[in-house]
Design a protein around this motif. Sequence first.
Motif, short mmCIF file in Angstrom:
data_model
loop_
_atom_site.label_atom_id
_atom_site.label_comp_id
_atom_site.label_asym_id
_atom_site.label_seq_id
_atom_site.Cartn_x
_atom_site.Cartn_y
_atom_site.Cartn_z
N GLU A 94 73.46 43.88 36.97
CA GLU A 94 72.28 44.70 36.75
C GLU A 94 71.64 45.11 38.07
O GLU A 94 70.50 45.56 38.12
N HIS B 80 63.93 39.91 35.87
CA HIS B 80 64.64 40.23 34.62
C HIS B 80 65.07 38.93 33.95
O HIS B 80 65.79 38.13 34.53
N HIS C 136 65.76 36.88 29.78
CA HIS C 136 66.17 37.11 28.38
C HIS C 136 65.32 36.20 27.49
O HIS C 136 65.83 35.25 26.90
N HIS D 192 68.47 42.56 24.45
CA HIS D 192 68.93 42.15 25.78
C HIS D 192 67.89 41.30 26.50
O HIS D 192 68.09 40.11 26.67
ZN ZN Z 1 70.26 40.84 31.41
#
Ligand code: ZN
Length: 687
Positions: free
Chosen positions: A124, A138, A140, A199
Amino acid sequence: MKNLWSEEAAQQWVVQYAPRWGEPLALRTYSSRLLGSHPELVLHGGGNTSVKGEVTDIFGQTIAGVFIKASGVNLAQCLPTDHPALNLNALQKLTLLDTLSPSAMVNQLRLNLFDSGAPTPSIEALLHAFLPPVFIDHTHPDALLTLGNQPDGRQRLTDALGSDCIILDYIHPGFELAKAVLAAWKAQPNATGMVLLHHGLLTWGDSARESYEATLALVNRAEQAINAVAQKVLPVPTPAALWWELAPVLRGALAVHAEDSNRSYKSYIVRSLDDSETLSLLHQPDAAKLFVSAPLTSDHLIRCKPWPLWIDNLGEIREAVQRYREDYHNYFLRHAASLEGSVQPLDSSPRVVLIPGVGGFVAGESAHLADVARDITRQTLRVKTDIARMGSYCGLEEQHLFAMEYFSLQHAKLVRHETSGLQGCVAIVTGAAGAIGSGICRRLLREGAHVAATDLPGDALDTLVQGLAKGTPGRIMGVAMDVTDEVSVAQGIQKIVQTWGGIDCVIINAGLAHVAPLASLGLETFRKLYRVNVEGTLLLLSHMARLFERQRTGGDVVVISTKNVFAPGASFGAYSATKAASHQLARIASLELAPLDVRVNMVAPDAVFSDGARKSGLWAEVGPDRMRARGLDEAGLENYYRNRNLLKAQVTADHVANAVLFFVTRQTPTTGATIPVDGGLPDATPR
Ligand code: ZN
């Protein structure tokens, strides 16, 4: 969720790391570790973070850089070096492109590293480079996956998080997602964060603390929305069967035929998930429908496969695994055309098997990897249950699952540090705390096996296991076992099966020696040796024969015999006779177990007295006496034994371990045979 930020701790990171790495990266590392310490945000290498700053190049020029977490690194343990620096302007220029294939993207990432030896950044990475804010986090988060993985997920998220949080439909990670994230951010630059449906979450800020706290604020709002729905206490059912009773059959069914190795099967380590919470979750009405579904986030896919196997009928375990393989193969055929170039299907065995009334069976190439999948599975069962309380589960569509599973970058995360012939293989070594036993354990570990070191309980076993565990955490266990006691043998085997799912290699090494001429050899002494050397061998062989039969993946047995079987010595009557009986039992086992693809072989060493500081039982019995009788010191006695063989070689535990390895790695199609490890003793040559 508790805010773990501490100004004091943050300052300590700055003091320690800012002089070398600069303050932004020092704080980036600190807050990344905070994110990693919340299991409800990320599990095992999931999630990634970045910070923008400056890099000085070889000419002393200052260049804009972005430090992005390397792929596969666990946030909870990251260090400044785990955020390699990349050329920010060069990466941002990529926004001019319309498309960029995964392989071209990786090439760009690697080209734009400032250190050519740095690890590859996260898949990513580009969204970190494209988004303008300095700090980007980032994760989850479970709570957002709970709300978002429902048919009306978008609405539920908006209700919980407010309209100032952006919600983006699922896009496969990579260039397209990075561009979509940038466009969404530009349209709403003052947003509180961005949910990527099915996601995870993105937050940002001018400081590490601001971005971290933005994550917490959004997750807390989502948790409140979930907690508003009443919790239900689920009853714990009566177990249908014991986990360890089924594990060998299931592990055997999951093993795949190995075409590229001497060993017939590639096996997995299977870890148990059979606590009362799991049993009650599997017992819910419609549990099969709820749990046999897509993973919570695409990141879990490479650990757990696209869906778990559910088995209701305990009598049809092998058939169920076979059906799973066929379903998986059809799934591959349905989507293979969508990939760049030609791609081979991955191994089609399930990684997660759920059996109501018994629990979860989670497979991995090693105990560590199986534990990663087990933690993800435990979390998945909880989150999907929360979703069922609120509505219904709606995971990623199949083509997205496939794209993620076969996305080459994801598999880079699974690259093994070392692969070897005995990976996934479980070995039991008896008499492990002695000189030869410890040498065998060490060697099997070095070849990648998971090793159960068994011996009588005590310091000798404990210190062996502690010493070996240093280099191989998770692959060595100590099991107290008295080979003369059938209950103890059965319990020891059960403990190993409970821990790793089964046993593939058996090294029968426990033995006892005694020096006395027949004229003075008492019956009690003889029986003592008989119990260890003969009954001990028999108990291991018979219990393992039954286990091999249930596993149906073959097996290897090596019995540590002795040169005395072929060339007995005066005053060694009890030892030579009982070891000969043990040797003969092994030969019988080679006849009986061959139809199961179990090989039974023998290694016949001479005079191994020690392995480092560890003395052999033989030494304790004969060493001091012989030294006295011949007027020799320890080195002199070793010389005496060395000089009696043809090669004038001193036989070591490592030599014996090499012979064991020859057999268990199946270098030749051999069973019922003996390798002498004695430097050449013509009288003792097997015939
Ligand atoms: Zn991810």
